[in-house]
Scaffold this motif. Sequence first.
Motif, PDB file in Angstrom:
ATOM      1  N   VAL A  47     -13.406   3.298  -5.939  1.00  0.00           N
ATOM      2  CA  VAL A  47     -12.924   1.934  -5.685  1.00  0.00           C
ATOM      3  C   VAL A  47     -12.933   1.654  -4.185  1.00  0.00           C
ATOM      4  O   VAL A  47     -13.307   0.566  -3.731  1.00  0.00           O
ATOM      5  CB  VAL A  47     -11.513   1.738  -6.274  1.00  0.00           C
ATOM      6  CG1 VAL A  47     -10.934   0.388  -5.837  1.00  0.00           C
ATOM      7  CG2 VAL A  47     -11.557   1.813  -7.788  1.00  0.00           C
ATOM      8  N   MET A  48     -12.536   2.651  -3.383  1.00  0.00           N
ATOM      9  CA  MET A  48     -12.555   2.483  -1.939  1.00  0.00           C
ATOM     10  C   MET A  48     -13.978   2.260  -1.433  1.00  0.00           C
ATOM     11  O   MET A  48     -14.210   1.414  -0.569  1.00  0.00           O
ATOM     12  CB  MET A  48     -11.951   3.714  -1.257  1.00  0.00           C
ATOM     13  CG  MET A  48     -11.705   3.528   0.242  1.00  0.00           C
ATOM     14  SD  MET A  48     -11.116   5.042   1.049  1.00  0.00           S
ATOM     15  CE  MET A  48      -9.594   5.319   0.160  1.00  0.00           C
TER      16      MET A  48
ATOM     17  N   ALA B 222      -3.930   0.842   0.472  1.00  0.00           N
ATOM     18  CA  ALA B 222      -3.619   0.955  -0.950  1.00  0.00           C
ATOM     19  C   ALA B 222      -4.239   2.187  -1.585  1.00  0.00           C
ATOM     20  O   ALA B 222      -3.718   2.709  -2.574  1.00  0.00           O
ATOM     21  CB  ALA B 222      -4.096  -0.291  -1.690  1.00  0.00           C
ATOM     22  N   LEU B 223      -5.337   2.684  -1.037  1.00  0.00           N
ATOM     23  CA  LEU B 223      -6.106   3.732  -1.719  1.00  0.00           C
ATOM     24  C   LEU B 223      -6.149   5.057  -0.967  1.00  0.00           C
ATOM     25  O   LEU B 223      -6.747   6.012  -1.450  1.00  0.00           O
ATOM     26  CB  LEU B 223      -7.538   3.237  -1.952  1.00  0.00           C
ATOM     27  CG  LEU B 223      -7.674   1.991  -2.824  1.00  0.00           C
ATOM     28  CD1 LEU B 223      -9.123   1.523  -2.873  1.00  0.00           C
ATOM     29  CD2 LEU B 223      -7.160   2.256  -4.230  1.00  0.00           C
ATOM     30  N   SER B 224      -5.538   5.124   0.200  1.00  0.00           N
ATOM     31  CA  SER B 224      -5.549   6.363   0.980  1.00  0.00           C
ATOM     32  C   SER B 224      -4.134   6.734   1.387  1.00  0.00           C
ATOM     33  O   SER B 224      -3.306   5.861   1.657  1.00  0.00           O
ATOM     34  CB  SER B 224      -6.425   6.212   2.228  1.00  0.00           C
ATOM     35  OG  SER B 224      -6.303   7.343   3.066  1.00  0.00           O
TER      36      SER B 224
ATOM     37  N   TRP C  11      -9.827   7.912  -9.235  1.00  0.00           N
ATOM     38  CA  TRP C  11     -10.549   6.648  -9.169  1.00  0.00           C
ATOM     39  C   TRP C  11     -10.426   5.952  -7.819  1.00  0.00           C
ATOM     40  O   TRP C  11     -11.105   4.955  -7.566  1.00  0.00           O
ATOM     41  CB  TRP C  11     -10.090   5.702 -10.283  1.00  0.00           C
ATOM     42  CG  TRP C  11      -8.616   5.388 -10.297  1.00  0.00           C
ATOM     43  CD1 TRP C  11      -7.653   6.033 -10.987  1.00  0.00           C
ATOM     44  CD2 TRP C  11      -7.952   4.333  -9.583  1.00  0.00           C
ATOM     45  NE1 TRP C  11      -6.430   5.462 -10.754  1.00  0.00           N
ATOM     46  CE2 TRP C  11      -6.582   4.422  -9.906  1.00  0.00           C
ATOM     47  CE3 TRP C  11      -8.387   3.331  -8.711  1.00  0.00           C
ATOM     48  CZ2 TRP C  11      -5.640   3.537  -9.376  1.00  0.00           C
ATOM     49  CZ3 TRP C  11      -7.462   2.456  -8.180  1.00  0.00           C
ATOM     50  CH2 TRP C  11      -6.105   2.564  -8.517  1.00  0.00           C
ATOM     51  N   HIS C  12      -9.569   6.466  -6.948  1.00  0.00           N
ATOM     52  CA  HIS C  12      -9.397   5.813  -5.646  1.00  0.00           C
ATOM     53  C   HIS C  12     -10.670   5.847  -4.807  1.00  0.00           C
ATOM     54  O   HIS C  12     -11.023   4.859  -4.159  1.00  0.00           O
ATOM     55  CB  HIS C  12      -8.247   6.471  -4.867  1.00  0.00           C
ATOM     56  CG  HIS C  12      -6.904   5.969  -5.283  1.00  0.00           C
ATOM     57  ND1 HIS C  12      -5.753   6.232  -4.579  1.00  0.00           N
ATOM     58  CD2 HIS C  12      -6.524   5.212  -6.354  1.00  0.00           C
ATOM     59  CE1 HIS C  12      -4.729   5.659  -5.189  1.00  0.00           C
ATOM     60  NE2 HIS C  12      -5.160   5.055  -6.260  1.00  0.00           N
ATOM     61  N   GLN C  13     -11.363   6.974  -4.797  1.00  0.00           N
ATOM     62  CA  GLN C  13     -12.542   7.085  -3.935  1.00  0.00           C
ATOM     63  C   GLN C  13     -13.645   6.108  -4.311  1.00  0.00           C
ATOM     64  O   GLN C  13     -14.167   5.404  -3.438  1.00  0.00           O
ATOM     65  CB  GLN C  13     -13.059   8.519  -3.931  1.00  0.00           C
ATOM     66  CG  GLN C  13     -12.177   9.464  -3.138  1.00  0.00           C
ATOM     67  CD  GLN C  13     -12.795  10.834  -2.964  1.00  0.00           C
ATOM     68  OE1 GLN C  13     -13.956  11.053  -3.300  1.00  0.00           O
ATOM     69  NE2 GLN C  13     -12.011  11.772  -2.440  1.00  0.00           N
TER      70      GLN C  13
ATOM     71  N   ALA D 250       1.473   6.733  -6.871  1.00  0.00           N
ATOM     72  CA  ALA D 250       0.347   7.573  -7.284  1.00  0.00           C
ATOM     73  C   ALA D 250       0.653   9.042  -7.053  1.00  0.00           C
ATOM     74  O   ALA D 250       0.323   9.906  -7.879  1.00  0.00           O
ATOM     75  CB  ALA D 250      -0.907   7.164  -6.504  1.00  0.00           C
TER      76      ALA D 250
ATOM     77  N   LEU E 173      -7.237  -2.533   2.026  1.00  0.00           N
ATOM     78  CA  LEU E 173      -7.920  -1.671   1.059  1.00  0.00           C
ATOM     79  C   LEU E 173      -7.568  -0.203   1.295  1.00  0.00           C
ATOM     80  O   LEU E 173      -7.196   0.525   0.360  1.00  0.00           O
ATOM     81  CB  LEU E 173      -9.435  -1.880   1.186  1.00  0.00           C
ATOM     82  CG  LEU E 173     -10.332  -0.960   0.363  1.00  0.00           C
ATOM     83  CD1 LEU E 173     -10.299  -1.361  -1.093  1.00  0.00           C
ATOM     84  CD2 LEU E 173     -11.767  -1.003   0.904  1.00  0.00           C
TER      85      LEU E 173
ATOM     86  N   GLN F 152       0.851   4.157  -2.928  1.00  0.00           N
ATOM     87  CA  GLN F 152       0.538   5.556  -2.671  1.00  0.00           C
ATOM     88  C   GLN F 152       1.663   6.473  -3.138  1.00  0.00           C
ATOM     89  O   GLN F 152       1.420   7.529  -3.718  1.00  0.00           O
ATOM     90  CB  GLN F 152       0.271   5.771  -1.177  1.00  0.00           C
ATOM     91  CG  GLN F 152      -1.136   5.423  -0.747  1.00  0.00           C
ATOM     92  CD  GLN F 152      -2.167   6.245  -1.496  1.00  0.00           C
ATOM     93  OE1 GLN F 152      -2.043   7.446  -1.647  1.00  0.00           O
ATOM     94  NE2 GLN F 152      -3.190   5.569  -1.983  1.00  0.00           N
TER      95      GLN F 152
ATOM     96  N   GLY G 244       0.792  -1.227   0.000  1.00  0.00           N
ATOM     97  CA  GLY G 244       0.000   0.000   0.000  1.00  0.00           C
ATOM     98  C   GLY G 244       0.823   1.273   0.000  1.00  0.00           C
ATOM     99  O   GLY G 244       0.589   2.178  -0.821  1.00  0.00           O
TER     100      GLY G 244
END
Length: 255
Positions: A140-141, A169-171, A136-138, A125, A166, A122, A118
């Motif tokens: 998908v999250m 990886a996305l925050s 697109w992260h939001q 990104a 999750l 980040q 993760g």
Amino acid sequence: MSPVEALCILLAGMAAGTINTIVGSGTLITFPTLLFFGYPPVVANVSNTVGLVAGGVTGVHGYRAELRGTSRTLLRLVPMSFLGAVTGALLLLVLPAEAFNAIVPALILLGLVLVVVGPRLQDAAARRHRNAVVPWHQPVMMGGTFVAGVYGGYFGAAQGVILIGLLSALSSEPLQRLNGYKNVLGTVVNAVAAVTFMVVAWDRISWPVAGLVALGALAGGYIGSTVGRRLPPNALRAFIIVIGVVAIVKMVWFS
């Protein structure tokens, strides 16, 4: 219920509340304990879910400092956990227990991989977009939070590992804040599933069991938040990985 059985269930609830607050997977302690004492699987699962809500409340309270200023994020994610939990709780009542057996270890493994990679995802990104906000992260999250909610409402063991993976990886938020998110979302899932069970499966709840688990988890949530908040990010990540691996081994070899 004998005094020894009651004490064992109480201690299992305390251990589960502690582990749930730090990472998740407390159900892997309470659920087998209840099966050992002869409770049917659905009764054990439903009663356990009702009881563990108390530990979530104290765990969230313990992480209140990390959760300051997070209302916008939580307002997006909490409804997804809510909807997922209702879906999962209803699936538990209509599907055989074996329905998720194949996918659960894979979900936990995916969560562990995301916990490890993760931060690197980040960083990559952030370099590509010159900041850590990727469009697109939001969505998908949010979708992943819904899926984790379905799983949590259905069974819930290691739901915390999946959520942390999750979110990692996305925050771009610090890991301890993500752990606070995980505690809020996991508590929402448990609470919604518990209310659903109370409405549609009241007769399957063992209230003495739920009460003992709740008492233990209430103390465990406080202990877990005290310990978990003091762990540095790498130590917390290592603890998450260990618990996740134990969960996979238990589900694959002892199911």
